[in-house]
Design a protein around this motif. Structure first.
Motif, PDB file in Angstrom:
ATOM      1  N   GLU A  97       1.753  11.821  -8.726  1.00  0.00           N
ATOM      2  CA  GLU A  97       2.063  12.538  -7.495  1.00  0.00           C
ATOM      3  C   GLU A  97       2.432  13.955  -7.874  1.00  0.00           C
ATOM      4  O   GLU A  97       3.144  14.181  -8.853  1.00  0.00           O
ATOM      5  CB  GLU A  97       3.209  11.850  -6.766  1.00  0.00           C
ATOM      6  CG  GLU A  97       2.813  10.505  -6.215  1.00  0.00           C
ATOM      7  CD  GLU A  97       3.915   9.876  -5.375  1.00  0.00           C
ATOM      8  OE1 GLU A  97       4.734  10.615  -4.799  1.00  0.00           O
ATOM      9  OE2 GLU A  97       3.923   8.646  -5.303  1.00  0.00           O
ATOM     10  N   LEU A  98       1.958  14.910  -7.095  1.00  0.00           N
ATOM     11  CA  LEU A  98       2.134  16.311  -7.432  1.00  0.00           C
ATOM     12  C   LEU A  98       2.490  17.114  -6.192  1.00  0.00           C
ATOM     13  O   LEU A  98       1.844  16.970  -5.161  1.00  0.00           O
ATOM     14  CB  LEU A  98       0.820  16.828  -8.037  1.00  0.00           C
ATOM     15  CG  LEU A  98       0.785  18.190  -8.667  1.00  0.00           C
ATOM     16  CD1 LEU A  98       1.729  18.283  -9.855  1.00  0.00           C
ATOM     17  CD2 LEU A  98      -0.626  18.499  -9.136  1.00  0.00           C
ATOM     18  N   LYS A  99       3.518  17.939  -6.300  1.00  0.00           N
ATOM     19  CA  LYS A  99       3.903  18.854  -5.231  1.00  0.00           C
ATOM     20  C   LYS A  99       3.681  20.275  -5.751  1.00  0.00           C
ATOM     21  O   LYS A  99       4.236  20.661  -6.760  1.00  0.00           O
ATOM     22  CB  LYS A  99       5.348  18.634  -4.829  1.00  0.00           C
ATOM     23  CG  LYS A  99       5.586  17.251  -4.240  1.00  0.00           C
ATOM     24  CD  LYS A  99       6.976  17.122  -3.677  1.00  0.00           C
ATOM     25  CE  LYS A  99       7.296  15.739  -3.212  1.00  0.00           C
ATOM     26  NZ  LYS A  99       6.345  15.070  -2.417  1.00  0.00           N
ATOM     27  N   VAL A 100       2.855  21.024  -5.026  1.00  0.00           N
ATOM     28  CA  VAL A 100       2.509  22.386  -5.429  1.00  0.00           C
ATOM     29  C   VAL A 100       3.022  23.337  -4.359  1.00  0.00           C
ATOM     30  O   VAL A 100       2.599  23.262  -3.203  1.00  0.00           O
ATOM     31  CB  VAL A 100       0.980  22.536  -5.605  1.00  0.00           C
ATOM     32  CG1 VAL A 100       0.636  23.927  -6.110  1.00  0.00           C
ATOM     33  CG2 VAL A 100       0.422  21.463  -6.536  1.00  0.00           C
ATOM     34  N   PRO A 101       3.951  24.232  -4.710  1.00  0.00           N
ATOM     35  CA  PRO A 101       4.460  25.187  -3.724  1.00  0.00           C
ATOM     36  C   PRO A 101       3.347  26.110  -3.210  1.00  0.00           C
ATOM     37  O   PRO A 101       2.409  26.436  -3.944  1.00  0.00           O
ATOM     38  CB  PRO A 101       5.501  25.992  -4.498  1.00  0.00           C
ATOM     39  CG  PRO A 101       5.881  25.125  -5.659  1.00  0.00           C
ATOM     40  CD  PRO A 101       4.641  24.344  -5.987  1.00  0.00           C
ATOM     41  N   ARG A 102       3.462  26.513  -1.951  1.00  0.00           N
ATOM     42  CA  ARG A 102       2.431  27.355  -1.329  1.00  0.00           C
ATOM     43  C   ARG A 102       2.125  28.579  -2.177  1.00  0.00           C
ATOM     44  O   ARG A 102       3.014  29.170  -2.795  1.00  0.00           O
ATOM     45  CB  ARG A 102       2.863  27.757   0.069  1.00  0.00           C
ATOM     46  CG  ARG A 102       4.079  28.611   0.085  1.00  0.00           C
ATOM     47  CD  ARG A 102       4.477  28.930   1.493  1.00  0.00           C
ATOM     48  NE  ARG A 102       5.709  29.701   1.470  1.00  0.00           N
ATOM     49  CZ  ARG A 102       6.536  29.767   2.458  1.00  0.00           C
ATOM     50  NH1 ARG A 102       6.293  29.139   3.574  1.00  0.00           N
ATOM     51  NH2 ARG A 102       7.617  30.494   2.365  1.00  0.00           N
ATOM     52  N   GLY A 103       0.844  28.909  -2.212  1.00  0.00           N
ATOM     53  CA  GLY A 103       0.388  30.094  -2.933  1.00  0.00           C
ATOM     54  C   GLY A 103       0.403  29.968  -4.445  1.00  0.00           C
ATOM     55  O   GLY A 103       0.212  30.960  -5.143  1.00  0.00           O
ATOM     56  N   THR A 104       0.628  28.778  -4.982  1.00  0.00           N
ATOM     57  CA  THR A 104       0.660  28.606  -6.433  1.00  0.00           C
ATOM     58  C   THR A 104      -0.340  27.535  -6.862  1.00  0.00           C
ATOM     59  O   THR A 104      -0.968  26.889  -6.033  1.00  0.00           O
ATOM     60  CB  THR A 104       2.067  28.212  -6.929  1.00  0.00           C
ATOM     61  OG1 THR A 104       2.392  26.914  -6.429  1.00  0.00           O
ATOM     62  CG2 THR A 104       3.119  29.222  -6.484  1.00  0.00           C
ATOM     63  N   SER A 105      -0.435  27.361  -8.155  1.00  0.00           N
ATOM     64  CA  SER A 105      -1.299  26.331  -8.730  1.00  0.00           C
ATOM     65  C   SER A 105      -0.513  25.551  -9.768  1.00  0.00           C
ATOM     66  O   SER A 105       0.458  26.052 -10.323  1.00  0.00           O
ATOM     67  CB  SER A 105      -2.520  26.961  -9.413  1.00  0.00           C
ATOM     68  OG  SER A 105      -3.316  27.636  -8.472  1.00  0.00           O
ATOM     69  N   ALA A 106      -0.945  24.336 -10.022  1.00  0.00           N
ATOM     70  CA  ALA A 106      -0.329  23.504 -11.050  1.00  0.00           C
ATOM     71  C   ALA A 106      -1.435  22.869 -11.876  1.00  0.00           C
ATOM     72  O   ALA A 106      -2.536  22.624 -11.375  1.00  0.00           O
ATOM     73  CB  ALA A 106       0.545  22.423 -10.412  1.00  0.00           C
ATOM     74  N   GLY A 107      -1.138  22.620 -13.115  1.00  0.00           N
ATOM     75  CA  GLY A 107      -2.116  21.999 -13.997  1.00  0.00           C
ATOM     76  C   GLY A 107      -1.851  20.511 -14.164  1.00  0.00           C
ATOM     77  O   GLY A 107      -0.709  20.075 -14.211  1.00  0.00           O
ATOM     78  N   VAL A 108      -2.921  19.764 -14.226  1.00  0.00           N
ATOM     79  CA  VAL A 108      -2.867  18.356 -14.587  1.00  0.00           C
ATOM     80  C   VAL A 108      -3.764  18.213 -15.810  1.00  0.00           C
ATOM     81  O   VAL A 108      -4.876  18.750 -15.841  1.00  0.00           O
ATOM     82  CB  VAL A 108      -3.375  17.452 -13.444  1.00  0.00           C
ATOM     83  CG1 VAL A 108      -3.478  16.007 -13.888  1.00  0.00           C
ATOM     84  CG2 VAL A 108      -2.463  17.569 -12.230  1.00  0.00           C
ATOM     85  N   HIS A 109      -3.268  17.518 -16.819  1.00  0.00           N
ATOM     86  CA  HIS A 109      -4.019  17.355 -18.061  1.00  0.00           C
ATOM     87  C   HIS A 109      -4.568  15.944 -18.123  1.00  0.00           C
ATOM     88  O   HIS A 109      -3.824  14.970 -18.056  1.00  0.00           O
ATOM     89  CB  HIS A 109      -3.133  17.683 -19.261  1.00  0.00           C
ATOM     90  CG  HIS A 109      -2.649  19.090 -19.202  1.00  0.00           C
ATOM     91  ND1 HIS A 109      -3.350  20.135 -19.752  1.00  0.00           N
ATOM     92  CD2 HIS A 109      -1.564  19.641 -18.600  1.00  0.00           C
ATOM     93  CE1 HIS A 109      -2.704  21.265 -19.502  1.00  0.00           C
ATOM     94  NE2 HIS A 109      -1.625  20.996 -18.801  1.00  0.00           N
ATOM     95  N   VAL A 110      -5.890  15.859 -18.221  1.00  0.00           N
ATOM     96  CA  VAL A 110      -6.591  14.581 -18.245  1.00  0.00           C
ATOM     97  C   VAL A 110      -6.867  14.229 -19.703  1.00  0.00           C
ATOM     98  O   VAL A 110      -7.527  14.994 -20.413  1.00  0.00           O
ATOM     99  CB  VAL A 110      -7.924  14.665 -17.468  1.00  0.00           C
ATOM    100  CG1 VAL A 110      -8.640  13.330 -17.479  1.00  0.00           C
ATOM    101  CG2 VAL A 110      -7.691  15.163 -16.050  1.00  0.00           C
ATOM    102  N   ALA A 111      -6.345  13.098 -20.150  1.00  0.00           N
ATOM    103  CA  ALA A 111      -6.590  12.619 -21.508  1.00  0.00           C
ATOM    104  C   ALA A 111      -7.629  11.507 -21.447  1.00  0.00           C
ATOM    105  O   ALA A 111      -7.533  10.610 -20.622  1.00  0.00           O
ATOM    106  CB  ALA A 111      -5.292  12.108 -22.123  1.00  0.00           C
ATOM    107  N   VAL A 112      -8.609  11.599 -22.330  1.00  0.00           N
ATOM    108  CA  VAL A 112      -9.682  10.609 -22.378  1.00  0.00           C
ATOM    109  C   VAL A 112      -9.821  10.132 -23.822  1.00  0.00           C
ATOM    110  O   VAL A 112      -9.862  10.935 -24.748  1.00  0.00           O
ATOM    111  CB  VAL A 112     -11.029  11.213 -21.904  1.00  0.00           C
ATOM    112  CG1 VAL A 112     -12.153  10.200 -22.037  1.00  0.00           C
ATOM    113  CG2 VAL A 112     -10.922  11.719 -20.479  1.00  0.00           C
TER     114      VAL A 112
END
Length: 151
Positions: A97-112
Motif C-alpha cells: 500500500e502506498l500513499k503519495v502526497p499530491r504533486g510528488t512521486s514515490a518509487g517502488v522497487h520490484v525484485a525478480v
C-alpha cells in the motif's frame, strides 16, 4: 484470454511488455508512482508471476516457439527502498500500500529472481497499480533465460 487486450477492453490504450533476459540471480527494477498536482494518491501496487501470452505476441517479441514455464519459475517482490536480496533470502511482499502526497512521486522497487527458468520457456510477471477495483496502470515483464533472445 489476455486481460490487456485493447480490442476486447476498450479502456486499454496499449499493451506494454518488456522482455528481460535474466540469470538465476536477482535483479531489481524501479517503478515510479506519481500523484496528480491537486490531490493525494492512495494505491496498492501488486506484483504477480504467471500467465500466458498468445502466439502472436510471442512472435512479435521475437520469442516464437517459447512456452510458459511450468509452475512458478520466478519470484517477485516489492519494496519502498532499493536493497540487495540474498539468493535464498526473502524477496519482499507481492503487495504494497502506498500513499503519495499530491504533486510528488514515490518509487517502488520490484525484485525478480528466476532460479527455475529454463531454456525455451518464459515467465510473465505483471506489476499493477490499483485503486479499489480499478487498475490505474502497470507493466508486464516477459522473463527468459539469459542469452536466449533472438538476434
Amino acid at each position: 484470454p489476455d486481460a490487456f487486450d485493447p480490442v476486447t477492453y476498450r479502456q486499454v490504450a496499449q499493451k506494454n511488455l518488456t522482455v528481460l533476459a535474466v540469470a538465476p540471480r536477482m535483479l531489481t527494477l524501479p517503478v515510479t508512482i506519481s500523484a496528480p498536482r491537486r490531490i493525494d494518491k492512495s494505491v496498492v501496487v501488486v506484483a504477480a508471476a504467471g500467465g500466458m501470452l498468445d502466439p502472436l505476441s510471442l512472435e512479435r517479441l521475437g520469442l516464437k516457439g517459447f512456452k510458459p514455464a511450468d509452475g512458478a519459475a520466478a519470484e517477485v517482490g516489492l519494496a519502498l527502498q532499493p536493497r540487495c536480496v540474498e539468493p535464498n533470502g526473502p524477496i519482499g511482499p507481492a503487495k504494497l500500500e502506498l500513499k503519495v502526497p499530491r504533486g510528488t512521486s514515490a518509487g517502488v522497487h520490484v525484485a525478480v529472481r528466476a532460479p527455475a527458468l529454463r531454456k525455451g520457456t518464459y515467465q510473465l510477471v505483471t506489476v499493477s497499480e490499483r485503486s479499489g477495483d480499478y487498475v490505474l496502470g502497470g507493466l508486464g515483464l516477459v522473463l527468459i533465460a539469459s542469452g536466449e533472445a533472438e538476434k
